[in-house]
Design a protein around this motif. Structure first.
Motif, PDB file in Angstrom:
ATOM      1  N   ILE A  73      -5.393  -3.933  -3.519  1.00  0.00           N
ATOM      2  CA  ILE A  73      -4.920  -2.668  -2.941  1.00  0.00           C
ATOM      3  C   ILE A  73      -4.952  -1.561  -3.988  1.00  0.00           C
ATOM      4  O   ILE A  73      -5.333  -0.411  -3.688  1.00  0.00           O
ATOM      5  N   MET A  74      -4.595  -1.874  -5.233  1.00  0.00           N
ATOM      6  CA  MET A  74      -4.656  -0.869  -6.291  1.00  0.00           C
ATOM      7  C   MET A  74      -6.073  -0.341  -6.463  1.00  0.00           C
ATOM      8  O   MET A  74      -6.299   0.869  -6.572  1.00  0.00           O
ATOM      9  N   GLN A  75      -7.045  -1.237  -6.479  1.00  0.00           N
ATOM     10  CA  GLN A  75      -8.429  -0.801  -6.626  1.00  0.00           C
ATOM     11  C   GLN A  75      -8.888  -0.010  -5.411  1.00  0.00           C
ATOM     12  O   GLN A  75      -9.613   0.990  -5.534  1.00  0.00           O
ATOM     13  N   ASP A  76      -8.475  -0.429  -4.211  1.00  0.00           N
ATOM     14  CA  ASP A  76      -8.838   0.308  -3.001  1.00  0.00           C
ATOM     15  C   ASP A  76      -8.293   1.736  -3.032  1.00  0.00           C
ATOM     16  O   ASP A  76      -8.920   2.666  -2.504  1.00  0.00           O
ATOM     17  N   LEU A  77      -7.117   1.915  -3.650  1.00  0.00           N
ATOM     18  CA  LEU A  77      -6.493   3.244  -3.710  1.00  0.00           C
ATOM     19  C   LEU A  77      -7.058   4.114  -4.832  1.00  0.00           C
ATOM     20  O   LEU A  77      -6.718   5.296  -4.921  1.00  0.00           O
ATOM     21  N   GLY A  78      -7.881   3.541  -5.699  1.00  0.00           N
ATOM     22  CA  GLY A  78      -8.496   4.330  -6.763  1.00  0.00           C
ATOM     23  C   GLY A  78      -7.886   4.161  -8.134  1.00  0.00           C
ATOM     24  O   GLY A  78      -8.327   4.799  -9.097  1.00  0.00           O
ATOM     25  N   TYR A  79      -6.849   3.341  -8.256  1.00  0.00           N
ATOM     26  CA  TYR A  79      -6.343   3.033  -9.593  1.00  0.00           C
ATOM     27  C   TYR A  79      -7.462   2.365 -10.401  1.00  0.00           C
ATOM     28  O   TYR A  79      -8.302   1.632  -9.851  1.00  0.00           O
ATOM     29  N   TRP A  80      -7.442   2.586 -11.721  1.00  0.00           N
ATOM     30  CA  TRP A  80      -8.440   1.955 -12.592  1.00  0.00           C
ATOM     31  C   TRP A  80      -7.729   0.931 -13.476  1.00  0.00           C
ATOM     32  O   TRP A  80      -6.906   1.282 -14.304  1.00  0.00           O
ATOM     33  N   ILE A  81      -8.043  -0.344 -13.257  1.00  0.00           N
ATOM     34  CA  ILE A  81      -7.359  -1.409 -13.991  1.00  0.00           C
ATOM     35  C   ILE A  81      -7.839  -1.468 -15.431  1.00  0.00           C
ATOM     36  O   ILE A  81      -9.036  -1.544 -15.703  1.00  0.00           O
ATOM     37  N   LEU A  82      -6.893  -1.427 -16.365  1.00  0.00           N
ATOM     38  CA  LEU A  82      -7.185  -1.457 -17.797  1.00  0.00           C
ATOM     39  C   LEU A  82      -7.119  -2.873 -18.357  1.00  0.00           C
ATOM     40  O   LEU A  82      -7.917  -3.255 -19.200  1.00  0.00           O
ATOM     41  N   ASN A  83      -6.133  -3.626 -17.933  1.00  0.00           N
ATOM     42  CA  ASN A  83      -5.955  -5.009 -18.381  1.00  0.00           C
ATOM     43  C   ASN A  83      -5.171  -5.790 -17.342  1.00  0.00           C
ATOM     44  O   ASN A  83      -4.392  -5.209 -16.589  1.00  0.00           O
ATOM     45  N   ARG A 142      -7.016   6.817 -12.432  1.00  0.00           N
ATOM     46  CA  ARG A 142      -8.379   6.823 -11.893  1.00  0.00           C
ATOM     47  C   ARG A 142      -9.347   6.476 -13.021  1.00  0.00           C
ATOM     48  O   ARG A 142      -8.987   6.478 -14.200  1.00  0.00           O
ATOM     49  N   LYS A 143     -10.568   6.158 -12.678  1.00  0.00           N
ATOM     50  CA  LYS A 143     -11.590   5.869 -13.671  1.00  0.00           C
ATOM     51  C   LYS A 143     -11.805   7.084 -14.569  1.00  0.00           C
ATOM     52  O   LYS A 143     -11.938   8.209 -14.101  1.00  0.00           O
ATOM     53  N   GLY A 144     -11.796   6.862 -15.865  1.00  0.00           N
ATOM     54  CA  GLY A 144     -12.016   7.940 -16.818  1.00  0.00           C
ATOM     55  C   GLY A 144     -10.786   8.733 -17.185  1.00  0.00           C
ATOM     56  O   GLY A 144     -10.871   9.638 -18.026  1.00  0.00           O
ATOM     57  N   ALA A 145      -9.633   8.424 -16.575  1.00  0.00           N
ATOM     58  CA  ALA A 145      -8.416   9.177 -16.867  1.00  0.00           C
ATOM     59  C   ALA A 145      -7.908   8.860 -18.268  1.00  0.00           C
ATOM     60  O   ALA A 145      -8.070   7.749 -18.771  1.00  0.00           O
ATOM     61  N   ARG A 180       0.826  -1.203   0.000  1.00  0.00           N
ATOM     62  CA  ARG A 180       0.000   0.000   0.000  1.00  0.00           C
ATOM     63  C   ARG A 180       0.868   1.265   0.000  1.00  0.00           C
ATOM     64  O   ARG A 180       0.592   2.222  -0.728  1.00  0.00           O
ATOM     65  N   ASN A 181       1.925   1.255   0.772  1.00  0.00           N
ATOM     66  CA  ASN A 181       2.776   2.443   0.889  1.00  0.00           C
ATOM     67  C   ASN A 181       3.494   2.767  -0.419  1.00  0.00           C
ATOM     68  O   ASN A 181       3.557   3.933  -0.831  1.00  0.00           O
ATOM     69  N   TRP A 182       4.054   1.749  -1.095  1.00  0.00           N
ATOM     70  CA  TRP A 182       4.758   2.084  -2.336  1.00  0.00           C
ATOM     71  C   TRP A 182       3.779   2.420  -3.461  1.00  0.00           C
ATOM     72  O   TRP A 182       4.075   3.260  -4.316  1.00  0.00           O
ATOM     73  N   LEU A 183       2.595   1.794  -3.442  1.00  0.00           N
ATOM     74  CA  LEU A 183       1.600   2.136  -4.458  1.00  0.00           C
ATOM     75  C   LEU A 183       1.070   3.556  -4.253  1.00  0.00           C
ATOM     76  O   LEU A 183       0.789   4.268  -5.224  1.00  0.00           O
ATOM     77  N   CYS A 232       3.672   5.799  -5.709  1.00  0.00           N
ATOM     78  CA  CYS A 232       3.575   5.827  -7.175  1.00  0.00           C
ATOM     79  C   CYS A 232       2.406   6.697  -7.615  1.00  0.00           C
ATOM     80  O   CYS A 232       2.512   7.467  -8.574  1.00  0.00           O
ATOM     81  N   GLN A 233       1.304   6.574  -6.910  1.00  0.00           N
ATOM     82  CA  GLN A 233       0.122   7.373  -7.228  1.00  0.00           C
ATOM     83  C   GLN A 233       0.432   8.861  -7.103  1.00  0.00           C
ATOM     84  O   GLN A 233      -0.044   9.686  -7.890  1.00  0.00           O
ATOM     85  N   ARG A 234       1.236   9.193  -6.149  1.00  0.00           N
ATOM     86  CA  ARG A 234       1.603  10.593  -5.908  1.00  0.00           C
ATOM     87  C   ARG A 234       2.432  11.165  -7.051  1.00  0.00           C
ATOM     88  O   ARG A 234       2.228  12.334  -7.444  1.00  0.00           O
ATOM     89  N   VAL A 235       3.358  10.402  -7.605  1.00  0.00           N
ATOM     90  CA  VAL A 235       4.273  10.952  -8.609  1.00  0.00           C
ATOM     91  C   VAL A 235       3.753  10.794 -10.039  1.00  0.00           C
ATOM     92  O   VAL A 235       4.271  11.430 -10.957  1.00  0.00           O
TER      93      VAL A 235
END
Length: 384
Positions: free
Chosen positions: A116-126, A157-160, A85-88, A91-94
């Motif tokens: 964890i990626m989904q919990d943080l708001g990343y949007w999975i493409l594949n 994020r979703k829609g990005a 979670r911390n390193w993700l 990454c999200q920050r930069v």
């Protein structure tokens, strides 16, 4: 530094954006020091937390050189999840809002990482499956041979918005749309395997350059900044340099840094040529033409029949207002009429509608291209 020059790897320890350099230290701490929203693409090959309990031996009793490094060992799943979670989050920050991230793993960790990626708001493409052509067998014969690894590709994020060089991937796949199962990529072996002074593997989990080639080519453009928070032996830097991307590596093991610098310094990319490295789809960059222009100019005629996917039973008639009327009475644009015949699925009408000329089929896209050339639209395009 002039982009496209012969830059070298080196260790960087300040807080500026250290292009084409390795930063020595803990990735979480360093990610939190780098400028926000500064990175175009991240490739992360984190510890897998393999949880190996005992030595592995082949049937002839020789010991397998397995991944037993200290950096891959965690006291519990909870500790691993906190680390992940911390390193993700770093990454999200930069990442730029238009940036993307690839994370690779196996069944040991990839499902935890994805959650964890989904919990943080990343949007999975594949999720992409790297199917190994030469995997290590399961020597004990108690499980299936683990012959693949999974890569998660996600945007911020979703829609990005994000970069995807679709045509480039088709070019690597005999001009067919590339699928999410990647077969023809072997392990890093032979001359590609980085070794230490004693001839042993310099890094236990070195990834093949062919894998990074697809990741970087598909998701970035020349001049973009590619970050690898678990730089290891430097494969990301090698491929990024060859493809004229900037790179940043984060690595805390000095022995890996030394191997990576030596490896990257040996890469001498060809001089940058904008036309050679331009991956933009020529179809997208071509002058826009409305279907109505073809009707108004007589390239197609009101009342003329068009055939969907060359199927004589699925046809439509061109109306004077440039809409199509299908055989079952639906009316709409070339795209809407095509979607109608595909039960609502998205459809590019230019590619799927055909007219007949002297017994042969010609796509609307071919007719549109004739119109562009006849009207001199390429000569009028911006930049000409």
């Amino acid at each position: 530094m002039t982009f496209g020059g012969n830059f070298s790897g080196s260790v960087m320890k300040n807080t500026a954006l250290p292009l084409d350099q390795i930063i020595e230290g803990d990735c979480i701490e360093i990610l939190n020091r780098l400028p926000e929203k500064s990175i175009d693409l991240i490739f992360a090959d984190p510890p897998y937390n393999l949880q190996l309990q005992n030595d592995l031996h082949r049937p002839d009793m020789t010991k397998v050189d397995a991944v037993d490094d200290a950096w891959d060992q965690f006291a519990s799943f909870q500790d691993y999840d906190a680390f992940t979670r911390n390193w993700l989050m770093g990454c999200q920050r930069v990442l730029k809002p238009t940036g993307a991230i690839w994370v690779i793993g196996t069944y040991h960790n990839i499902f935890r990482v994805g959650t964890i990626m989904q919990d943080l708001g990343y949007w999975i493409l594949n999720d992409v499956i790297w199917i190994k052509t030469n995997p290590m067998p399961n020597f004990r014969g108690v499980r299936f041979t683990n012959a693949h690894e999974t890569l998660i590709w996600a945007c911020t994020r979703k829609g990005a918005k994000y970069t995807f060089n679709h045509q480039a991937m088709k070019g690597l796949n005999d001009d067919k749309q590339m699928r999410s199962d990647w077969w023809l990529l072997s392990l890093a072996t032979g001359s590609e395997r980085v070794k230490d002074a004693r001839g042993n593997k310099a890094h236990s989990t070195q990834k093949p350059e062919s894998l990074l080639y697809r990741v970087i080519l598909s998701s970035s453009n020349p001049g973009d900044i590619v970050l690898d928070p678990f730089f290891g032996s430097g494969t990301t830097g090698v491929v990024a340099k060859r493809l004229h991307r900037h790179w940043i590596g984060i690595e805390k093991e000095k022995k890996y840094i030394e191997a990576a610098i030596k490896r990257i310094d040996s890469v001498q990319p060809e001089a940058f040529d904008n036309q050679a490295f331009d991956l933009a789809s020529k179809a997208r960059s071509a002058p826009r033409v409305a279907f109505s222009a073809l009707v108004e100019s007589g390239y197609v005629q009101p009342g003329q029949k068009l055939y969907f996917a060359r199927d004589v039973l699925r046809f439509a008639v061109i109306k004077p207002d440039a809409r199509l009327r299908t055989a079952d009475g639906f009316e709409g644009s070339i795209h809407q009429a095509g979607s109608h015949y595909m039960n609502g699925a998205p459809c590019n009408g230019w590619d799927h509608w055909y007219l007949q000329e002297n017994g042969a089929y010609k796509s609307l896209d071919e007719v549109r291209e004739e119109y562009r050339k006849d009207m001199g639209l390429y000569d009028e395009a911006p930049g000409k």
